[in-house]
Motif scaffolding. Structure first.
Motif: not given
Length: 174
Positions: A58-69, A81-95
């Motif tokens: 993600l950082r390799s893309h967003t650091g070049k100004g690309k948007r991932i959403y 599973y959604l509690r896991f994905e949103l609580g762990w995955g989304y929170q981490k991926n936002m970084s």
């Protein structure tokens, strides 16, 4: 399952501006990070290096100004599973710069009923994701260019009905 000479991996390697993902399932637990999912269910803390490879990509893309959403269509109450994905995955991926939106259909009809999971790159290439009934990823199919406009429309509809993840999570998150 890929029927084009181009693959989803190719599209990730060559997109120039944006990559959009629509998620429609309540459970992807058979598709990866299975050990982390079981750790979450057991109440263990999230490891510092959780999802590190994806965050770096993600950082390799967003650091070049690309948007991932992405937009996730869901209803409450959330599955484990959604509690896991949103609580762990989304929170981490936002970084890593990924943006998330929620289309909550708890109290309203799904405006994208029967639309499959997909990735859309630069509004020019779409790849449909296929899963079995247990949430196991089976493969992707890069669609012919004449189908792209259909998926641009799906993306636009999803975003028109969704709200930013952080706002939704503040109201409904665990």
């Amino acid at each position: 399952m890929t029927t084009s000479s181009r693959t989803l991996q190719d599209l990730f390697g060559t997109f120039e501006r944006e990559a959009f993902r629509l998620e429609t399932l309540d459970d992807y637990s058979k598709s990866g990070n299975i050990g982390a999912y079981y750790a979450f269910l057991a109440g263990e803390p999230q490891p510092d290096d959780y999802n590190a490879g994806w965050v770096e990509e993600l950082r390799s893309h967003t650091g070049k100004g690309k948007r991932i959403y992405r937009v996730h269509i869901l209803r409450r109450p959330l599955t484990d599973y959604l509690r896991f994905e949103l609580g762990w995955g989304y929170q981490k991926n936002m970084s890593g710069g990924e943006e998330f939106f929620i289309l909550d259909i708890t109290d309203r009809p799904n405006p994208l009923e029967n639309v499959p999971d997909f990735w859309l790159f630069d509004s020019e290439s779409a790849a449909v994701m296929t899963y079995d009934g247990a949430g196991k990823y089976l493969g992707s199919q890069v669609l012919p260019p004449e189908r792209t406009a259909e998926f641009v429309g799906h993306r636009d509809a999803a975003l028109a009905h969704a709200e930013p993840f952080t706002e939704w999570w503040a109201k409904y998150g665990a």
